[in-house]
Enzyme design. Sequence first.
Site, PDB file in Angstrom:
ATOM      1  N   ASP A 143      47.201  29.852  48.716  1.00 37.46           N
ATOM      2  CA  ASP A 143      46.691  30.432  50.226  1.00 37.46           C
ATOM      3  C   ASP A 143      44.938  30.399  50.106  1.00 37.46           C
ATOM      4  O   ASP A 143      44.537  31.138  50.893  1.00 37.46           O
ATOM      5  CB  ASP A 143      47.209  32.061  50.269  1.00 37.46           C
ATOM      6  CG  ASP A 143      48.521  31.727  50.580  1.00 37.46           C
ATOM      7  OD1 ASP A 143      49.381  30.921  50.813  1.00 37.46           O
ATOM      8  OD2 ASP A 143      49.213  32.989  50.642  1.00 37.46           O
ATOM      9  N   ASP A 212      51.635  33.762  37.528  1.00 35.04           N
ATOM     10  CA  ASP A 212      50.278  33.874  38.260  1.00 35.04           C
ATOM     11  C   ASP A 212      49.382  33.200  37.490  1.00 35.04           C
ATOM     12  O   ASP A 212      49.598  32.617  36.482  1.00 35.04           O
ATOM     13  CB  ASP A 212      50.037  35.564  38.113  1.00 35.04           C
ATOM     14  CG  ASP A 212      50.541  36.507  39.006  1.00 35.04           C
ATOM     15  OD1 ASP A 212      51.269  36.051  39.954  1.00 35.04           O
ATOM     16  OD2 ASP A 212      50.570  37.879  38.723  1.00 35.04           O
ATOM     17  N   ASP A 214      46.740  33.218  36.141  1.00 33.14           N
ATOM     18  CA  ASP A 214      45.768  33.838  35.051  1.00 33.14           C
ATOM     19  C   ASP A 214      46.561  33.645  33.718  1.00 33.14           C
ATOM     20  O   ASP A 214      46.394  33.969  32.814  1.00 33.14           O
ATOM     21  CB  ASP A 214      45.214  35.242  34.892  1.00 33.14           C
ATOM     22  CG  ASP A 214      46.179  36.185  35.559  1.00 33.14           C
ATOM     23  OD1 ASP A 214      47.072  35.935  36.084  1.00 33.14           O
ATOM     24  OD2 ASP A 214      45.812  37.371  35.178  1.00 33.14           O
ATOM     25  N   ASP A 305      57.148  42.949  43.822  1.00 30.85           N
ATOM     26  CA  ASP A 305      57.877  42.724  42.665  1.00 30.85           C
ATOM     27  C   ASP A 305      58.952  43.711  42.474  1.00 30.85           C
ATOM     28  O   ASP A 305      60.011  43.739  42.204  1.00 30.85           O
ATOM     29  CB  ASP A 305      57.331  42.074  41.393  1.00 30.85           C
ATOM     30  CG  ASP A 305      55.961  43.232  41.653  1.00 30.85           C
ATOM     31  OD1 ASP A 305      56.028  44.250  42.003  1.00 30.85           O
ATOM     32  OD2 ASP A 305      55.175  42.820  40.410  1.00 30.85           O
TER      33      ASP A 305
END
Length: 647
Positions: A143, A212, A214, A305
């Site tokens: 995004d 994710d 990271d 989540d």
Amino acid sequence: MFHVLLAIDAFDSWLLASASASASASANAAPTIATDTALANTYPQAHGAGTWGVLRILVISSYLLLLALIATYGVHRYWLVWLFYRHRKQQPRVTQHYLPHQLPLVTVQLPMFNESRVAQRIIDAACHLDYPADRLQIQVLDDSTPPPSPYTSPQDTSPTSSADIARQRCQYWASRGVNIQYIHRTNRVGYKAGALDAGLATATGELIAIFDADFVPPANFLQRTVHHFQSDDVGMVQTRWGHLNRGNSMLTRAQAMFLDGHFIVEHAARCRADRWFNFNGTAGIWRRQAIADAGGWQHDTLTEDVDLSYRAQLAGWRFIYLPRLACPAELPPEINAFKSQQHRWNKGSIQTARKLLPTLMRAKAPLGIKIEAFFHLTSPMVYLYIVLITLLFLPIILLNLRLAQDNSMFGYLLGSSLLMLGTCSAGVFYTVSQREQKRSVWATLLQMPAMMSIGIGIAVNNARGCIEALLGHESPFIRTPKFNPPHIYPHVYPHVATPDSSHTYSHASATQRLNDDHELAMDHIDNADKFDTADTDPDTNTINKFENFNAPNDMNDMNDIDDLDDADQSPASRLPSTKSMVIAVELAMAAYMLVCTYFAMQHKSAPISVPFLLLFASGYFYVGFTSLLALFQNRRAPRRPLIIQPS
């Protein structure tokens, strides 16, 4: 997430015991200190009627109610530790493995938004996953927004934006036979939840793994998780988070301990005791049918989540947690990044509680599951209780709280009980989480005051999130900035961090290299207690090299957060941002605690409370001052172009 993993119990139980004792001691003796006499004249202590009597009742009642609420959540922590040890031997096991030709189709989703520092690393790690190429699909759900003009020039054709980096990396791996798909949305409808939902439209897998940006999943991640889906009722498998930069600073060590308590004690206890727990947004794998049965990804909370997790379990799906499989990730090394993350987690948890608790309480689920879900989803409220009880410290001291009257033993017993329930429960909880990782108990106890001080210091920030959620205030999904510090990642994951684009991709050899590198990373993580103490030899402690990283030197990510934080402000008014106001309150709370400490020292018996008051003061001051310093450095830092090293 989960909960947000992070409610610190108040340290004011000794205040109650000491004040009770001082009340009984002073009942039969005249004040011998001039200040005591002045305070007695200024703040009437009589058990009389009128305004002072009503005020006294209100203050004491509020104080005791907050103490009781904090102690109740402390009892719950003891309960989790008890469940953890009671069901310790009930490890999740695979009863039957898929045959190689029966392995399910897996789609790996990598949601990202302006992740220029880590986009290449996570894409490379996903492409190194050890799984049959014809049964694996990778989706990069990007995004990212185009960079503003200062980042680029017409003569510069190198990748300068997160979107450019991700797109080119996908092209690189696609040219080597990897089934990788780059999906770029031109809007952020639904934020992360919207991106994940959009990816499902073209996903081919019956299992959906999510990471994710990271995170750096080990190559054997899928091989150690997919076989649990042989049981038809398993809807999700969650793995433990590792911490590559644990030893960087007091802040990262505290964060690691907070998360260890959540992942090692909470998740394990709930999973093994057949209680419900949550997917943590990353480092987990879903059965696609479970997502559909739960109603799909929804974005009316900041913790999509946790929301999906409880809806899926309400639909009858079972979750599995694998504490022995760690997926390393980066902890926010900068205080405002940490606070932004905590605000989102805590606000989202309360939003989910408002949304789902009424339905859950009416569901045909065991009472134990309902009680555990209530404590799990509402645990961020402890931060609000801490802030409120902090504000009551000075009135309590000045009103000379008397619970025990002439029976000082009752006061000491009451204070000691609240201390054990409210404060010591946190110490036990986090010590158990460190002991299970073979870390030094003594080193953990030495770090405990700093950890709890930081937990108290972020109470204002997290209480703000709780209040916003309770009032129904909407706010954007602000991602946690990633810094991808030098030194540590290239050392631990050399083939992922700096891939050689000239070599021909060999899946087997790359998998073996990444597994070897992951074992090295796990050695660092498992022995991180050495890095938290006096071991600073750069030749033997490579993680300490990360201390050379100075987060504020490159603050483009933090500038993005400030822009979002101030987005709702009128350019004409430019009132102080919410973040600045929170910092001001934190520093004011620190000064207020010093005032409380001064008055406490004027009473004959109150000085026993001084260490705890100073702990509160240090927590508020540390968080407020470091936040202000980082914010000041960020506002002064020029926005400069990203420098991307060619692969």
